[in-house]
Design a protein around this motif. Structure first.
Motif, PDB file in Angstrom:
ATOM      1  N   PHE A 229       0.802  -1.350   0.115  1.00  0.00           N
ATOM      2  CA  PHE A 229      -0.079   0.018  -0.048  1.00  0.00           C
ATOM      3  C   PHE A 229       0.894   1.314  -0.027  1.00  0.00           C
ATOM      4  N   GLU A 230       1.934   1.223   0.748  1.00  0.00           N
ATOM      5  CA  GLU A 230       2.766   2.509   0.873  1.00  0.00           C
ATOM      6  C   GLU A 230       3.374   2.776  -0.564  1.00  0.00           C
ATOM      7  N   MET A 247      -7.611   2.493   9.553  1.00  0.00           N
ATOM      8  CA  MET A 247      -7.288   1.763   8.480  1.00  0.00           C
ATOM      9  C   MET A 247      -6.302   0.427   8.673  1.00  0.00           C
ATOM     10  N   PRO A 248      -6.982  -0.317   9.162  1.00  0.00           N
ATOM     11  CA  PRO A 248      -6.043  -1.684   9.491  1.00  0.00           C
ATOM     12  C   PRO A 248      -5.869  -2.367   7.967  1.00  0.00           C
ATOM     13  N   PRO A 249      -4.651  -3.425   8.135  1.00  0.00           N
ATOM     14  CA  PRO A 249      -4.075  -4.128   7.183  1.00  0.00           C
ATOM     15  C   PRO A 249      -5.439  -4.495   6.007  1.00  0.00           C
ATOM     16  N   ASP A 253      -5.902  -3.561   2.111  1.00  0.00           N
ATOM     17  CA  ASP A 253      -5.956  -4.355   1.049  1.00  0.00           C
ATOM     18  C   ASP A 253      -7.276  -4.086   0.123  1.00  0.00           C
ATOM     19  N   SER A 254      -8.279  -3.623   0.710  1.00  0.00           N
ATOM     20  CA  SER A 254      -9.548  -3.291   0.173  1.00  0.00           C
ATOM     21  C   SER A 254      -9.313  -2.044  -0.776  1.00  0.00           C
ATOM     22  N   LEU A 255      -8.758  -1.152  -0.315  1.00  0.00           N
ATOM     23  CA  LEU A 255      -8.448   0.185  -1.127  1.00  0.00           C
ATOM     24  C   LEU A 255      -7.576  -0.394  -2.234  1.00  0.00           C
TER      25      LEU A 255
END
Length: 333
Positions: A229-230, A247-249, A253-255
């Motif tokens: 994500f980063e 905003m947990p992992p 993942d969904s984003l």
């Protein structure tokens, strides 16, 4: 005319098409032919008038300038003719919309469509959050508003532009954004303002944040323990610690999946998102048409693919909501 159901969202629409949509389209086919004939007639008339005016000007004006004036006259004739044709095409699209969309909205359920959106889409809030950059004109079209999984949503096609001046002090129009904008309700309010921006690298991110004030990239950076994500995004929030917990992992993942699967050929590079209060904002810069219905030169008997495309456009926002609910869904067909 027939309609073959291909996707889950289309299941049960074939008899609706047969009994309601097809007869309505057949009734307005004569309107298409009339508008097409009108468009062609005026295009020929305008081009002919431009050529005639150009010939007169080339006779009256001496020197090389006469050729320039003649070309301008022909060009004006073409522009006027194409403008009239565009007006006829837009009117035809409106007629198709009235014949098609009420049946599709009733079939899908809890859905409204308008080619001319109301003024309440929160594009200014998205700009204030730092999602859209600076623009001075917003052209919003093709609005979908509805509810899915008890989640309300509002989406539009948008073209945002800004007038600038070049080194010769000539005014130019620059496209700031061209794509889809979403406003989706979230069941749990976000802790303050959160911006999910593209990662342009250290230098690019710094330059982007220089004039952000206390919003957008001007807010503190949120460090997230999610390497993939980063690499794609940089998150900023006015309350970083609470934003990190929000905003947990799995949610990250969904984003990521939204950007990768719904962002077109650019993937995550087409996506910017944000949270504020009970709102999730999403901008997808993607090419191609959205909610396109028929063409002036296309018979209504050849519209089935357009109808499949409309269902695909509606399914897009549903896939996004599914992902926000934590579900894994397939990429668009």
């Amino acid at each position: 005319m027939d309609f073959t159901e291909r996707t889950p969202l289309e299941q049960g629409f074939a008899p609706v098409f047969r009994d309601h949509v097809a007869p309505a389209l057949e009734k307005i086919e004569t309107e298409r032919l009339r508008r097409l004939a009108t468009a062609r007639k005026w295009l020929f008339i305008c081009i002919g008038a431009g050529v005639a005016l150009g010939a007169v000007l080339s006779f009256l004006i001496q020197g090389e300038a006469r050729f320039i004036f003649a070309l301008v006259a022909v060009g004006l004739g073409v522009i006027v003719g194409l403008t009239i044709r565009s007006a006829q095409a837009n009117a035809w699209s409106g007629a198709v919309e009235q014949a098609v969309m009420p049946a599709i909205c009733d079939h899908v359920g809890e859905l409204q469509f308008s080619s001319t959106p109301t003024r309440d889409f929160p594009v200014s809030q998205m700009r204030a959050l730092g999602m859209l950059g600076s623009y001075d004109r917003a052209n919003l079209t093709d609005e979908l508003r509805g509810t899915y999984r008890d989640t309300s949503y509002h989406m539009v096609e948008a073209r945002l532009t800004k007038k600038t001046r070049d080194s010769d002090n000539k005014t130019k129009t620059r496209t700031v954004f061209d794509g889809l904008l979403f406003h989706i309700a979230v069941p749990v309010e976000a802790p303050g303002r959160i911006l999910v921006a593209r990662d342009y690298g250290a230098i690019g991110n710094t330059l982007s944040g220089l004039f952000s004030g206390d919003r957008g990239r001007g807010m503190p950076r949120v460090e997230l323990e999610h390497e993939r994500f980063e690499r794609a995004f940089e998150v900023h929030a006015d309350r970083p610690d609470e934003a990190r917990a929000f905003m947990p992992p799995p949610f990250l993942d969904s984003l990521l999946a939204i950007g990768e699967d719904e962002g077109g050929r650019k993937g995550t590079k087409s996506m910017v998102a944000g949270f504020e209060g009970s709102a999730f904002y999403l901008a997808l810069a993607r090419g191609g048409s959205f909610m396109k219905m028929g063409g002036l030169t296309t018979s209504v008997t050849e519209m089935e693919e357009d109808l499949h495309a409309i269902f695909a456009d509606i399914a897009l926002v549903r896939r996004i909501i599914d992902r926000l609910h934590g579900e894994e869904v397939g990429a668009p067909a």
